[in-house]
Design an enzyme around this catalytic site. Structure first.
Site, PDB file in Angstrom:
ATOM      1  N   ASP A   8       0.852  -1.184   0.000  1.00  0.00           N
ATOM      2  CA  ASP A   8       0.000   0.000   0.000  1.00  0.00           C
ATOM      3  C   ASP A   8       0.888   1.234   0.000  1.00  0.00           C
ATOM      4  O   ASP A   8       1.744   1.392   0.884  1.00  0.00           O
ATOM      5  CB  ASP A   8      -0.913   0.013   1.229  1.00  0.00           C
ATOM      6  CG  ASP A   8      -2.005  -1.046   1.149  1.00  0.00           C
ATOM      7  OD1 ASP A   8      -2.002  -1.833   0.182  1.00  0.00           O
ATOM      8  OD2 ASP A   8      -2.858  -1.080   2.054  1.00  0.00           O
ATOM      9  N   ASP A 129     -15.359  -2.947  -1.961  1.00  0.00           N
ATOM     10  CA  ASP A 129     -14.980  -2.607  -0.590  1.00  0.00           C
ATOM     11  C   ASP A 129     -16.263  -2.405   0.193  1.00  0.00           C
ATOM     12  O   ASP A 129     -17.053  -1.508  -0.127  1.00  0.00           O
ATOM     13  CB  ASP A 129     -14.135  -1.332  -0.573  1.00  0.00           C
ATOM     14  CG  ASP A 129     -12.923  -1.443  -1.494  1.00  0.00           C
ATOM     15  OD1 ASP A 129     -12.254  -2.489  -1.437  1.00  0.00           O
ATOM     16  OD2 ASP A 129     -12.670  -0.507  -2.264  1.00  0.00           O
TER      17      ASP A 129
END
Length: 246
Positions: A8, A129
């Site tokens: 990330d 998500d």
């Protein structure tokens, strides 16, 4: 089952967040390229990259770091975060990215998903998500009145065959994956699903492995790897079905 070490990116650094909150970032490396090589050297077959700045800004912000990762490894790389137009998709693929993940764009620009699938086929993934059962977009800052399954079925009609499913409440918390929701999504949508969020132990990987028959084909490992809660070589043995570890 494929395991995807996650990288990330925030301002060019490798970080982990808790529930997607930028103010919760812990920095693990200033060199994304070497981090990708580390996971490759430990046996990773695929690298999962998220441009966190891009997810919040609506356009990629870590292009240079993504290029370093792609150029530094021989294994394929998939990228998500702030990809909301065809030009960005084409740019990332031209860098050598193998697959791109469309999340917010699926809600905001479904026509982009359809066009991208027509042009690039299985190189386009859906990013779902979910927070408390509802789909979240715009860097997880906004929820919409759409369930994960509803979105999956809509995008399947547009050509999507594979989805990354993240349970936001579990992301970065080492609390275990949402096995029930992940399995149900794969079974009921017919998509191939990559689980994300909460994987904390080798036992979690064993349980996800059991969901392969439902269409769960992989899992993304983040904080568990960075905190040494899970060692990638041991996890890969389980994922390959060669269980004699532990």
């Amino acid at each position: 089952m494929i395991l995807f070490p996650a990288i990330d990116l925030k301002e060019g650094q490798c970080v982990r967040l808790v529930e997607g909150r930028m103010d919760s970032a812990t920095v693990y490396s200033n060199d994304p390229g070497s981090m990708a090589r580390l996971w490759q050297d430990q046996g990773a077959q695929y690298i999962h990259v998220v441009d966190l700045d891009g997810a919040f800004a609506g356009q990629p912000r870590n292009r240079q770091s993504i290029a370093q990762i792609v150029q530094g490894v021989q294994v394929p790389v998939q990228v998500g975060g702030g990809i909301r137009d065809l030009e960005t998709i084409e740019d990332l693929l031209s860098l050598g990215v193998d697959r791109v993940i469309l999340g917010s764009a699926a809600i905001l620009k479904p026509e982009l998903v359809a066009e991208a699938c027509r042009k690039y086929g299985q190189r386009i993934l859906l990013g779902i998500d979910a927070k408390d059962g509802q789909v979240a977009i715009q860097g997880w800052g906004e929820t919409v009145k759409r369930t994960a399954l509803d979105l999956a079925l809509e995008m399947k009609q547009l050509g999507i065959e594979r989805a990354v499913f993240t349970d936001i409440r579990r992301d970065g918390k080492l609390s275990g994956p949402n096995l029930a929701a992940t399995g149900e999504l794969a079974r009921n949508s017919g998509l191939r699903v990559i689980a994300s969020g909460g994987v904390a132990s080798l036992e979690d990987i064993r349980q996800l492995k059991k969901l392969e028959q439902d269409g769960v084909e992989g899992a993304i490992l983040g904080k568990a790897l960075y905190t040494n809660a899970v060692k990638l070589p041991e996890a890969l043995v389980i994922a390959r079905g060669e269980e004699s570890v532990c």
